[in-house]
Write an enzyme that holds these catalytic residues in place. Structure first.
Site, PDB file in Angstrom:
ATOM      1  N   GLY A 105     -19.374  -5.900  23.548  1.00  0.00           N
ATOM      2  CA  GLY A 105     -18.851  -7.262  23.514  1.00  0.00           C
ATOM      3  C   GLY A 105     -17.494  -7.418  24.171  1.00  0.00           C
TER       4      GLY A 105
ATOM      5  N   SER B 256     -21.913  -4.150  26.834  1.00  0.00           N
ATOM      6  CA  SER B 256     -21.629  -5.002  28.002  1.00  0.00           C
ATOM      7  C   SER B 256     -22.555  -4.708  29.178  1.00  0.00           C
ATOM      8  CB  SER B 256     -20.160  -4.884  28.419  1.00  0.00           C
ATOM      9  OG  SER B 256     -19.309  -5.271  27.357  1.00  0.00           O
TER      10      SER B 256
ATOM     11  N   GLU C 229     -23.936   3.679  22.161  1.00  0.00           N
ATOM     12  CA  GLU C 229     -23.154   2.454  22.343  1.00  0.00           C
ATOM     13  C   GLU C 229     -21.681   2.734  22.077  1.00  0.00           C
ATOM     14  OE1 GLU C 229     -25.644  -1.313  21.754  1.00  0.00           O
ATOM     15  OE2 GLU C 229     -25.158  -0.629  19.755  1.00  0.00           O
TER      16      GLU C 229
ATOM     17  N   ASN D 256     -30.527  -7.181  21.197  1.00  0.00           N
ATOM     18  CA  ASN D 256     -29.992  -7.348  19.843  1.00  0.00           C
ATOM     19  C   ASN D 256     -29.261  -8.680  19.820  1.00  0.00           C
ATOM     20  OD1 ASN D 256     -28.659  -7.248  17.414  1.00  0.00           O
ATOM     21  ND2 ASN D 256     -27.330  -5.518  17.940  1.00  0.00           N
ATOM     22  N   TRP D 257     -29.871  -9.654  19.182  1.00  0.00           N
ATOM     23  CA  TRP D 257     -29.268 -11.002  19.175  1.00  0.00           C
ATOM     24  C   TRP D 257     -28.098 -11.113  18.215  1.00  0.00           C
ATOM     25  CZ3 TRP D 257     -34.180 -14.667  18.844  1.00  0.00           C
ATOM     26  CH2 TRP D 257     -34.888 -14.570  20.042  1.00  0.00           C
ATOM     27  N   LYS D 258     -27.927 -10.123  17.344  1.00  0.00           N
ATOM     28  CA  LYS D 258     -26.893 -10.191  16.296  1.00  0.00           C
ATOM     29  C   LYS D 258     -27.081 -11.516  15.536  1.00  0.00           C
ATOM     30  CE  LYS D 258     -24.274  -7.090  19.180  1.00  0.00           C
ATOM     31  NZ  LYS D 258     -23.007  -6.596  19.700  1.00  0.00           N
TER      32      LYS D 258
ATOM     33  N   HIS E 137     -25.939   0.799  13.653  1.00  0.00           N
ATOM     34  CA  HIS E 137     -25.155   0.045  14.651  1.00  0.00           C
ATOM     35  C   HIS E 137     -23.686   0.070  14.236  1.00  0.00           C
ATOM     36  CE1 HIS E 137     -23.632  -3.160  17.162  1.00  0.00           C
ATOM     37  NE2 HIS E 137     -24.732  -3.055  17.890  1.00  0.00           N
TER      38      HIS E 137
ATOM     39  N   GLU F  97     -21.504  -2.114  14.283  1.00  0.00           N
ATOM     40  CA  GLU F  97     -21.088  -3.293  13.504  1.00  0.00           C
ATOM     41  C   GLU F  97     -21.527  -3.168  12.046  1.00  0.00           C
ATOM     42  OE1 GLU F  97     -22.700  -6.377  16.048  1.00  0.00           O
ATOM     43  OE2 GLU F  97     -21.279  -5.784  17.617  1.00  0.00           O
TER      44      GLU F  97
ATOM     45  N   GLY G  62     -26.759  -6.737  23.975  1.00  0.00           N
ATOM     46  CA  GLY G  62     -26.299  -7.780  23.055  1.00  0.00           C
ATOM     47  C   GLY G  62     -26.278  -9.131  23.764  1.00  0.00           C
ATOM     48  N   GLY G  63     -25.098  -9.540  24.184  1.00  0.00           N
ATOM     49  CA  GLY G  63     -24.896 -10.868  24.780  1.00  0.00           C
ATOM     50  C   GLY G  63     -25.910 -11.236  25.850  1.00  0.00           C
TER      51      GLY G  63
HETATM   52  P1  13P Z   1     -23.051  -6.393  24.123  1.00  0.00           P
HETATM   53  O1  13P Z   1     -24.165  -6.188  25.120  1.00  0.00           O
HETATM   54  O2  13P Z   1     -22.847  -7.839  23.778  1.00  0.00           O
HETATM   55  O3  13P Z   1     -21.790  -5.683  24.531  1.00  0.00           O
HETATM   56  O4  13P Z   1     -23.537  -5.715  22.748  1.00  0.00           O
HETATM   57  C1  13P Z   1     -24.056  -4.436  22.764  1.00  0.00           C
HETATM   58  C2  13P Z   1     -24.620  -4.142  21.432  1.00  0.00           C
HETATM   59  O5  13P Z   1     -23.914  -3.985  20.450  1.00  0.00           O
HETATM   60  C3  13P Z   1     -26.087  -4.083  21.313  1.00  0.00           C
HETATM   61  O6  13P Z   1     -26.464  -3.559  20.080  1.00  0.00           O
END
Ligand code: 13P
Length: 252
Positions: free
Chosen positions: A173, A213, A167, A9-11, A95, A97, A234-235
């Site tokens: 993050g 993470s 999650e 997930n690149w956000k 999600h 977010e 994510g990251g």
């Molecule tokens: P991180 O891997 O950056 O913690 O993000 C997880 C996430 O929200 C994937 O959807």
């Protein structure tokens, strides 16, 4: 159907050129990737149609969100049908977010899931608890509530098109990953919830991903749990070097 999945997930990250570069690096790595792991990536929506033309065949495209409505006068929204017509196969739904910042309530999650199913678009349903709920021991109850609400209308799902991502919000993050034990416990809980909801057979076919993470240094340990079928990353999905190591870790 293989249960192992690693999804990125690149956000809101990367330019179109960087996105194309990522696809070209993944094409170079394609031969060295395990065959028993489905690889999904969710780039920013404006790039999806272009990336569908250049992605390697082993990479499945997802959208980070989808409209809860069909076509019509809904400025700014894009529908599940629009996504499938652009070569997109999955959408992330619920999600944290989006729940936290963009009004993606339980009701909206239900609508989005039905739109996806109608359109033949796969669903990655996200669930997870905030830190205060974890600290007070209410995490299982909260996840059960989120799943109950999201899947209330569903009497069955196509396991090739329905994925669950656990999650924990406190791990997203933050660099603070759930321990392998915490992830294992929650995934076992979710599997058993699925078994009560559908059947043991169906529950065993549905992929349950961990997110928060997750990175090359902890993926092995997290994925060692029998009920952790991979990750929503994510990251660490932004760099193909890290992402490809996580894909290898998900091969069982
Ligand atoms: P991180 O891997 O950056 O913690 O993000 C997880 C996430 O929200 C994937 O959807």
């Amino acid at each position: 159907m293989m249960r192992n999945i690693v999804a990125g997930n690149w956000k809101s990250n990367k330019s179109i050129n960087e996105s194309r570069e990522w696809m070209s690096e993944m094409s170079n790595l394609e031969g060295s990737m395990p065959k028993d792991v489905r690889v999904i990536v969710a780039p920013p929506a404006p790039y999806l149609a272009a990336l569908a033309e250049v992605k390697p065949s082993n990479v499945i495209l997802a959208s980070q969100t989808v409209s809860a409505t069909g076509s019509g006068a809904y400025t700014g929204e894009f529908t599940a049908d629009m996504l499938t017509s652009c070569g997109v196969e999955f959408a992330l739904i619920g999600h944290s977010e989006r729940r936290g910042g963009y009004g993606e309530t339980d009701e909206v999650v239900v609508d989005k899931i039905s739109r996806c199913i109608e359109a033949g678009l796969g669903v990655v349903l996200c669930c997870g608890e905030p830190l205060e709920v974890r600290d007070s021991g209410g995490h299982e109850e909260m996840i059960a509530r989120q799943l109950d609400s999201a899947m209330n209308n569903l009497s069955d799902v196509d396991p090739s098109k329905f994925v669950i991502a656990y999650e924990p919000i406190w791990a997203i993050g933050t660099g603070r990953t759930a321990t392998s034990e915490q992830a294992g416990e929650m995934h076992t809980f979710i599997r058993s919830w699925l078994s009560d909801k559908f059947s043991q057979e169906r529950a065993n076919q549905i992929s349950i991903l961990y997110g928060g993470s997750c990175k090359p240094s902890n993926a092995d340990e997290l994925f060692a749990n029998a009920n952790v079928d991979g990750g929503l990353i994510g990251g660490a999905s932004l760099k193909t070097e890290d992402f490809s190591q996580i894909i290898k870790a998900a091969s069982k």
